[in-house]
Design a protein around this motif. Structure first.
Motif, PDB file in Angstrom:
ATOM      1  N   GLY A  60      -6.883   3.976   4.788  1.00  0.00           N
ATOM      2  CA  GLY A  60      -8.223   3.377   4.541  1.00  0.00           C
ATOM      3  C   GLY A  60      -8.069   2.212   3.664  1.00  0.00           C
ATOM      4  O   GLY A  60      -8.837   1.275   3.632  1.00  0.00           O
ATOM      5  N   THR A  61      -7.115   1.996   2.487  1.00  0.00           N
ATOM      6  CA  THR A  61      -7.252   1.098   1.521  1.00  0.00           C
ATOM      7  C   THR A  61      -7.013  -0.292   2.266  1.00  0.00           C
ATOM      8  O   THR A  61      -7.910  -1.159   1.854  1.00  0.00           O
ATOM      9  CB  THR A  61      -6.098   1.533   0.492  1.00  0.00           C
ATOM     10  OG1 THR A  61      -6.585   2.703  -0.075  1.00  0.00           O
ATOM     11  CG2 THR A  61      -5.986   0.322  -0.586  1.00  0.00           C
ATOM     12  N   LEU A 370      -4.333  -4.328  -1.084  1.00  0.00           N
ATOM     13  CA  LEU A 370      -2.878  -4.280  -1.081  1.00  0.00           C
ATOM     14  C   LEU A 370      -2.416  -3.623  -2.521  1.00  0.00           C
ATOM     15  O   LEU A 370      -1.460  -2.784  -2.556  1.00  0.00           O
ATOM     16  CB  LEU A 370      -2.078  -5.576  -0.683  1.00  0.00           C
ATOM     17  CG  LEU A 370      -2.428  -6.004   0.747  1.00  0.00           C
ATOM     18  CD1 LEU A 370      -1.631  -7.315   0.858  1.00  0.00           C
ATOM     19  CD2 LEU A 370      -1.777  -5.162   1.741  1.00  0.00           C
ATOM     20  N   PHE A 371      -3.121  -4.203  -3.554  1.00  0.00           N
ATOM     21  CA  PHE A 371      -2.766  -3.730  -4.860  1.00  0.00           C
ATOM     22  C   PHE A 371      -3.292  -2.103  -4.866  1.00  0.00           C
ATOM     23  O   PHE A 371      -2.051  -1.301  -5.590  1.00  0.00           O
ATOM     24  CB  PHE A 371      -3.799  -4.573  -5.944  1.00  0.00           C
ATOM     25  CG  PHE A 371      -3.458  -3.860  -7.287  1.00  0.00           C
ATOM     26  CD1 PHE A 371      -2.267  -4.190  -8.180  1.00  0.00           C
ATOM     27  CD2 PHE A 371      -4.399  -2.744  -7.791  1.00  0.00           C
ATOM     28  CE1 PHE A 371      -2.140  -3.656  -9.381  1.00  0.00           C
ATOM     29  CE2 PHE A 371      -4.137  -2.190  -9.138  1.00  0.00           C
ATOM     30  CZ  PHE A 371      -3.121  -2.693  -9.824  1.00  0.00           C
ATOM     31  N   ASN A 372      -4.213  -1.635  -4.576  1.00  0.00           N
ATOM     32  CA  ASN A 372      -4.456  -0.219  -4.343  1.00  0.00           C
ATOM     33  C   ASN A 372      -3.685   0.600  -3.661  1.00  0.00           C
ATOM     34  O   ASN A 372      -3.409   1.766  -3.991  1.00  0.00           O
ATOM     35  CB  ASN A 372      -6.262   0.006  -4.054  1.00  0.00           C
ATOM     36  CG  ASN A 372      -7.064  -0.190  -5.072  1.00  0.00           C
ATOM     37  OD1 ASN A 372      -6.731  -0.086  -6.371  1.00  0.00           O
ATOM     38  ND2 ASN A 372      -8.333  -0.366  -4.679  1.00  0.00           N
ATOM     39  N   LEU A 373      -3.330  -0.159  -2.411  1.00  0.00           N
ATOM     40  CA  LEU A 373      -2.193   0.455  -1.592  1.00  0.00           C
ATOM     41  C   LEU A 373      -0.963   0.925  -2.498  1.00  0.00           C
ATOM     42  O   LEU A 373      -0.147   2.223  -2.296  1.00  0.00           O
ATOM     43  CB  LEU A 373      -1.844  -0.382  -0.550  1.00  0.00           C
ATOM     44  CG  LEU A 373      -0.984   0.322   0.505  1.00  0.00           C
ATOM     45  CD1 LEU A 373      -1.240   1.710   1.102  1.00  0.00           C
ATOM     46  CD2 LEU A 373      -0.677  -0.663   1.632  1.00  0.00           C
ATOM     47  N   THR A 374      -0.460  -0.306  -3.099  1.00  0.00           N
ATOM     48  CA  THR A 374       0.964   0.297  -3.984  1.00  0.00           C
ATOM     49  C   THR A 374       0.622   1.339  -5.010  1.00  0.00           C
ATOM     50  O   THR A 374       1.765   2.207  -5.040  1.00  0.00           O
ATOM     51  CB  THR A 374       1.491  -1.001  -4.589  1.00  0.00           C
ATOM     52  OG1 THR A 374       0.394  -1.608  -5.435  1.00  0.00           O
ATOM     53  CG2 THR A 374       1.516  -2.225  -3.637  1.00  0.00           C
ATOM     54  N   TYR A 375      -0.442   1.190  -5.588  1.00  0.00           N
ATOM     55  CA  TYR A 375      -0.755   2.262  -6.649  1.00  0.00           C
ATOM     56  C   TYR A 375      -0.646   3.621  -5.970  1.00  0.00           C
ATOM     57  O   TYR A 375      -0.135   4.832  -6.509  1.00  0.00           O
ATOM     58  CB  TYR A 375      -1.952   1.993  -7.537  1.00  0.00           C
ATOM     59  CG  TYR A 375      -2.075   2.944  -8.433  1.00  0.00           C
ATOM     60  CD1 TYR A 375      -1.614   2.620  -9.722  1.00  0.00           C
ATOM     61  CD2 TYR A 375      -2.882   4.239  -8.506  1.00  0.00           C
ATOM     62  CE1 TYR A 375      -1.748   3.620 -10.928  1.00  0.00           C
ATOM     63  CE2 TYR A 375      -3.108   4.826  -9.486  1.00  0.00           C
ATOM     64  CZ  TYR A 375      -2.497   4.859 -10.672  1.00  0.00           C
ATOM     65  OH  TYR A 375      -2.864   5.688 -11.898  1.00  0.00           O
ATOM     66  N   LEU A 376      -1.539   3.876  -4.804  1.00  0.00           N
ATOM     67  CA  LEU A 376      -1.725   5.038  -4.247  1.00  0.00           C
ATOM     68  C   LEU A 376      -0.213   5.662  -3.538  1.00  0.00           C
ATOM     69  O   LEU A 376      -0.085   6.882  -3.627  1.00  0.00           O
ATOM     70  CB  LEU A 376      -2.722   4.980  -3.148  1.00  0.00           C
ATOM     71  CG  LEU A 376      -4.180   4.716  -3.903  1.00  0.00           C
ATOM     72  CD1 LEU A 376      -5.233   4.544  -2.407  1.00  0.00           C
ATOM     73  CD2 LEU A 376      -4.571   5.981  -4.328  1.00  0.00           C
TER      74      LEU A 376
END
Length: 389
Positions: A60-61, A370-376
């Motif tokens: 979803g991110t 994309l930033f949040n995706l890498t953190y998650l």
């Protein structure tokens, strides 16, 4: 693409929009036995409720960030609200495992979009600090809150705690009409490739060989697609921006260390102290809360710190925590190790998000996704690596 957005919504509302996502990650941990008993199945089966939520936030991110880019904040907020509401209704009304899994996935999809929107709308380092610290604070307290809600109101209502994010929807919508949108053709192929890539990455810790091969193949196809659609769903310009790549990469590493220790240290604490699982859970709550609360101050203080300095500061804190966890034997040393890792991850997420968003320029919304995706993904890989070790 949408133009860069700055919030006319206050930081506390943004924190409320984003923070409840963490209920879906850690909140069910203490109520899964109740769910398993009520459904007449094993813990392994009901764990898919949490796995489905993890898949939802990972997929979803970028998808909901893409919707925001092409249709604006208002449309994205309403879509996320519909997903979260549908998921909450499913988990609270239908006590059947497949429906609970689907409802959890829907809540993951919606809250992932809410979190990306909150970080996109954050107009200052302080606002970003509130958003990321809310994720950390809620995450640290969510097992205890989930257990209390489960005891008082039932385990199914505890599964719906991510729906608390809906309380921030009216305030967010009031800020949405002023958000400008530049229409563009939706890159369906890019969205499909990225969704498939993320899904494969989520399964890498569980099925390394087939998922790893799938990741390599899909990544190659996505790279070829970027050559024909450089301004598509995944803007190629972002992948050529060093500050963005470094910020996202470091956020991934910090998440791996923090969430890995969250799963690795409780057994160590039990072995070293003789505490019960409940006592360990209560003890480890405090270093996690420390990291989340202090991160707000750290993010504000380091707002104008040179990028090179913050690229060193938070990895050093995480490395100290990891080293202390490796050599420490006393409960105090292990809890300090978790506090350092939590502070590094919560602070780094906020600081690096600000830098990544600024570096993304006109691609800010896609960049935040994309930033949040890498953190998650780091949050998913950390426990898996801890289990392997």
């Amino acid at each position: 693409m949408s133009a860069p957005v700055r919030a006319r919504i206050s930081g506390p509302w943004l924190a409320l929009l984003a923070g409840p996502l963490s209920f879906g990650i850690a909140g069910p941990s203490l109520i899964l036995p109740d769910a398993a008993a009520a459904l007449g199945t094993g813990i392994g089966a009901v764990t898919w409720i949490v796995t489905a939520f993890g898949w939802g936030i990972a997929v979803g991110t970028p998808l909901l960030a893409g919707l925001q880019s092409h249709r604006g904040v208002r449309t994205a907020v309403l879509a996320c609200a519909a997903l979260v509401l549908a998921g909450a209704v499913a988990v609270t009304t239908v006590p059947w495992l497949p429906v609970l899994i689907a409802g959890s996935a829907l809540q993951g999809l919606g809250t992932a979009g809410f979190t990306t929107m909150a970080m996109t709308l954050a107009g200052s380092a302080r606002a970003m600090g509130l958003v990321t610290s809310s994720l950390a604070v809620v995450g640290s307290a969510s097992p205890l809150i989930g257990d209390l809600v489960g005891d008082a109101l039932g385990w199914r209502l505890a599964l719906a705690l991510p729906a608390l994010s809906l309380l921030a929807v009216p305030a967010t919508l009031r800020s949405a009409p002023g958000t400008p949108v530049v229409p563009s053709r939706f890159d369906a192929v890019g969205a499909l490739l990225l969704t498939t890539l993320v899904t494969a990455l989520v399964f890498v810790p569980h099925h390394p060989l087939p998922a790893g091969i799938t990741v390599i193949v899909i990544a190659a196809l996505l790279a070829l697609h970027l050559r024909s659609r450089p301004a598509g769903f995944v803007p190629a310009e972002l992948l050529r921006t060093p500050v963005f790549l470094i910020a996202a990469g470091l956020a991934f590493v910090l998440a791996v260390v923090n969430f890995g220790l969250m799963y690795a240290l409780p057994p160590r604490l039990t072995g070293e102290s003789g505490w019960t699982s409940g006592e360990v859970g209560f003890a480890i709550l405090w270093p996690l809360l420390f990291g989340g609360l202090v991160s707000y101050v750290v993010i504000a203080v380091t707002a104008k710190t040179p990028f090179r300095a913050v690229t060193v500061l938070f990895p050093v804190l995480a490395a100290l925590g990891l080293t202390l966890a490796g050599v420490g034997v006393s409960p105090a040393a292990l809890l300090i190790a978790q506090a350092l890792a939590s502070l590094a991850a919560a602070s780094g997420q906020g600081v690096y998000a600000v830098r990544a968003g600024d570096a993304a320029g006109s691609h800010r919304t896609a960049g935040m996704g994309l930033f949040n995706l890498t953190y998650l993904l780091g949050a998913a890989f950390g426990p898996a690596i801890a289990a392997l070790l």
